[in-house]
Design a protein around this motif. Sequence first.
Motif, PDB file in Angstrom:
ATOM      1  N   ILE A 228     -12.379  -8.100  -3.959  1.00  0.00           N
ATOM      2  CA  ILE A 228     -11.960  -9.448  -3.564  1.00  0.00           C
ATOM      3  C   ILE A 228     -10.873  -9.881  -4.536  1.00  0.00           C
ATOM      4  N   SER A 229      -9.752 -10.333  -3.989  1.00  0.00           N
ATOM      5  CA  SER A 229      -8.660 -10.790  -4.836  1.00  0.00           C
ATOM      6  C   SER A 229      -8.164 -12.141  -4.341  1.00  0.00           C
ATOM      7  N   SER A 230      -7.882 -13.046  -5.265  1.00  0.00           N
ATOM      8  CA  SER A 230      -7.318 -14.347  -4.930  1.00  0.00           C
ATOM      9  C   SER A 230      -5.898 -14.439  -5.455  1.00  0.00           C
ATOM     10  N   ALA A 231      -5.110 -15.289  -4.811  1.00  0.00           N
ATOM     11  CA  ALA A 231      -3.718 -15.462  -5.219  1.00  0.00           C
ATOM     12  C   ALA A 231      -3.286 -16.891  -4.964  1.00  0.00           C
ATOM     13  N   VAL A 232      -2.304 -17.332  -5.750  1.00  0.00           N
ATOM     14  CA  VAL A 232      -1.711 -18.661  -5.602  1.00  0.00           C
ATOM     15  C   VAL A 232      -0.201 -18.501  -5.572  1.00  0.00           C
ATOM     16  N   GLU A 286      -7.123 -15.514  -0.286  1.00  0.00           N
ATOM     17  CA  GLU A 286      -8.146 -14.562  -0.724  1.00  0.00           C
ATOM     18  C   GLU A 286      -8.106 -13.367   0.217  1.00  0.00           C
ATOM     19  N   PHE A 287      -8.241 -12.176  -0.375  1.00  0.00           N
ATOM     20  CA  PHE A 287      -8.161 -10.915   0.367  1.00  0.00           C
ATOM     21  C   PHE A 287      -9.452 -10.132   0.138  1.00  0.00           C
ATOM     22  N   HIS A 288     -10.015  -9.555   1.193  1.00  0.00           N
ATOM     23  CA  HIS A 288     -11.244  -8.766   1.117  1.00  0.00           C
ATOM     24  C   HIS A 288     -10.988  -7.359   1.643  1.00  0.00           C
ATOM     25  N   VAL A 298      -2.054  -7.723  -0.582  1.00  0.00           N
ATOM     26  CA  VAL A 298      -1.390  -8.600  -1.550  1.00  0.00           C
ATOM     27  C   VAL A 298       0.105  -8.330  -1.584  1.00  0.00           C
ATOM     28  N   ARG A 299       0.488  -7.067  -1.635  1.00  0.00           N
ATOM     29  CA  ARG A 299       1.920  -6.722  -1.683  1.00  0.00           C
ATOM     30  C   ARG A 299       2.645  -7.203  -0.431  1.00  0.00           C
ATOM     31  N   THR A 300       2.007  -7.030   0.722  1.00  0.00           N
ATOM     32  CA  THR A 300       2.634  -7.440   1.979  1.00  0.00           C
ATOM     33  C   THR A 300       2.852  -8.945   2.021  1.00  0.00           C
ATOM     34  N   VAL A 301       1.826  -9.719   1.667  1.00  0.00           N
ATOM     35  CA  VAL A 301       1.947 -11.174   1.720  1.00  0.00           C
ATOM     36  C   VAL A 301       2.902 -11.680   0.640  1.00  0.00           C
ATOM     37  N   GLU A 302       2.892 -11.044  -0.518  1.00  0.00           N
ATOM     38  CA  GLU A 302       3.840 -11.433  -1.567  1.00  0.00           C
ATOM     39  C   GLU A 302       5.282 -11.260  -1.093  1.00  0.00           C
ATOM     40  N   GLU A 303       5.547 -10.176  -0.378  1.00  0.00           N
ATOM     41  CA  GLU A 303       6.890  -9.934   0.148  1.00  0.00           C
ATOM     42  C   GLU A 303       7.266 -10.996   1.193  1.00  0.00           C
ATOM     43  N   ILE A 304       6.341 -11.321   2.071  1.00  0.00           N
ATOM     44  CA  ILE A 304       6.603 -12.345   3.093  1.00  0.00           C
ATOM     45  C   ILE A 304       6.850 -13.696   2.425  1.00  0.00           C
ATOM     46  N   ALA A 305       6.037 -14.021   1.422  1.00  0.00           N
ATOM     47  CA  ALA A 305       6.208 -15.294   0.721  1.00  0.00           C
ATOM     48  C   ALA A 305       7.575 -15.376   0.063  1.00  0.00           C
ATOM     49  N   GLY A 306       8.012 -14.288  -0.551  1.00  0.00           N
ATOM     50  CA  GLY A 306       9.322 -14.275  -1.184  1.00  0.00           C
ATOM     51  C   GLY A 306      10.453 -14.535  -0.208  1.00  0.00           C
ATOM     52  N   MET A 307      10.315 -14.004   1.003  1.00  0.00           N
ATOM     53  CA  MET A 307      11.352 -14.224   2.016  1.00  0.00           C
ATOM     54  C   MET A 307      11.370 -15.670   2.517  1.00  0.00           C
ATOM     55  N   SER A 316      -5.417 -12.494  -8.913  1.00  0.00           N
ATOM     56  CA  SER A 316      -6.422 -12.035  -9.866  1.00  0.00           C
ATOM     57  C   SER A 316      -7.636 -11.486  -9.127  1.00  0.00           C
ATOM     58  N   ASN A 317      -8.242 -10.443  -9.725  1.00  0.00           N
ATOM     59  CA  ASN A 317      -9.510  -9.908  -9.221  1.00  0.00           C
ATOM     60  C   ASN A 317     -10.707 -10.423 -10.014  1.00  0.00           C
ATOM     61  N   LEU A 318     -10.458 -11.209 -11.065  1.00  0.00           N
ATOM     62  CA  LEU A 318     -11.538 -11.645 -11.955  1.00  0.00           C
ATOM     63  C   LEU A 318     -12.374 -12.730 -11.280  1.00  0.00           C
ATOM     64  N   PRO A 319     -13.697 -12.577 -11.207  1.00  0.00           N
ATOM     65  CA  PRO A 319     -14.546 -13.571 -10.549  1.00  0.00           C
ATOM     66  C   PRO A 319     -14.378 -14.975 -11.126  1.00  0.00           C
ATOM     67  N   GLU A 320     -14.228 -15.079 -12.463  1.00  0.00           N
ATOM     68  CA  GLU A 320     -14.118 -16.412 -13.057  1.00  0.00           C
ATOM     69  C   GLU A 320     -12.820 -17.112 -12.643  1.00  0.00           C
ATOM     70  N   GLU A 321     -11.746 -16.337 -12.482  1.00  0.00           N
ATOM     71  CA  GLU A 321     -10.483 -16.932 -12.041  1.00  0.00           C
ATOM     72  C   GLU A 321     -10.585 -17.375 -10.589  1.00  0.00           C
ATOM     73  N   ARG A 322     -11.232 -16.545  -9.759  1.00  0.00           N
ATOM     74  CA  ARG A 322     -11.403 -16.921  -8.351  1.00  0.00           C
ATOM     75  C   ARG A 322     -12.279 -18.162  -8.226  1.00  0.00           C
ATOM     76  N   SER A 323     -13.343 -18.230  -9.016  1.00  0.00           N
ATOM     77  CA  SER A 323     -14.231 -19.379  -8.960  1.00  0.00           C
ATOM     78  C   SER A 323     -13.502 -20.660  -9.349  1.00  0.00           C
TER      79      SER A 323
END
Length: 469
Positions: A228-232, A286-288, A298-307, A316-323
Amino acid sequence: MSAHYTPQPRKPLPEGFLTALRSLFGDRLQMGEAIRLQHGSSEAHFRPSLPDAVVFPLSTEEVVALVKLCSAAQVPVIPFGAGTSIEGNTIPVRGGVTVDLSRMDAILEVHAEDFDCTVQAGVRREQLNEHLRDMGLFFPIDPGANATLGGMAATRASGTNAVRYGTMREAILSLRVVTPDGKDIRTSRRARKSAAGYDLTRLMIGSEGTLGIITEVTLRLHGIPEAISSAVCSFETLEGAVDTVVQAIQIGVPLARVEILDDTQMRAVNRWSRLDYPELTTLFFEFHGSHTYVEEQVRTVEEIAGMNGGGQFRWSNLPEERSKLWKARHEAYYAAVNMRPGAVGWATDVCVPISRLAQCIIETKQDLETSSVPGTILGHVGDGNFHVVFSVDPTVPEEMVEVEAINERLVRRALAMDGTCTGEHGIGLGKQDWLVEELGDAVRMMRLIKQAIDPHDLFNPGKIFVREG
């Protein structure tokens, strides 16, 4: 309808009724003003209307006995879970007895091999996931608040995970329900599909306690993902953020969560949660999946966001950061309301086809920018659903009038796009007129169902339908 709903006539409780109620519930019958106010108020802007009494049943059998007693005495019955609904859904506008199901909180069965479980209505979603964690399972529906599962079923809740896992409509296999005539029914079995008669399960989901009191819920479960990975990511424009979501979905990225918070909401979140995100329109992702698949997403969405003008893609994959991230999102409503000391919240939501989402949000943002009342946009943009939260000064009646006008424009805009007046809050007291505008004569069929099942209008009266006469 709004905070200005017309109070309905209420009758005094019949002689001997309270004595019979006390004999059933003992000290689990409570009539103090504080407890009645708690059960007669709303998270949002609706003015309170107190029940005559509050009871705390411990079993379906006790609910049956209560309903039979109330039916004989013609006393309204209002189911209550955690009280987190925000369209006045549990306000007892005709008084009566509020049935607080929070003490019916047993997890009855978990069938790990079948990926399902049965719980009492008062079990909360965080409690269930804590119980399931060691089995490698989880329940994905996450409306933000730590709501009861019975309440989530009654309001057809969804939330941050709906883009991938669906809503309560998809999550529920069966319900145990007490009907207005005091019958204890089971709407279906645990089989994953059935063609056996009318779909009573779906009829009860979203009925807001007007057709029955849900006492048990059988739910679909899912395996906890390997990774599970989260991103902002923040954006210079609102349009760029929405376009990122739409394009990611259109190319098939299976987003687990994707939330939008506009610049005003991010300012409120930073102050409330003591964070330091850029105060720009922001997407929370969040990605599962497997580790490799999540990295690819993550790479795909990061590329779309950049465009689309996205800034730094922090993940981050860290549970505390996601929480930390999702705690801030879940508290966004309170952050928005508390932009002004002493304010009350007015929250509304709509849902539109995703191809119309950018236009709907941008036009709504233009309304907010010219409003004298602070308002924020946030929502579950992966399925076309977003919210507006106003921070209203209750001492200034003109603010309520202004917000009502903005809400009217928002709902009309959504309906013109073939959307709905509410994606997840429900009708309650706040959107009864809009239900008629949205569905027309279909509402008449709903009324006929209500009249057939609850001919004396005792179950959560005054909700969903505009009062006749």
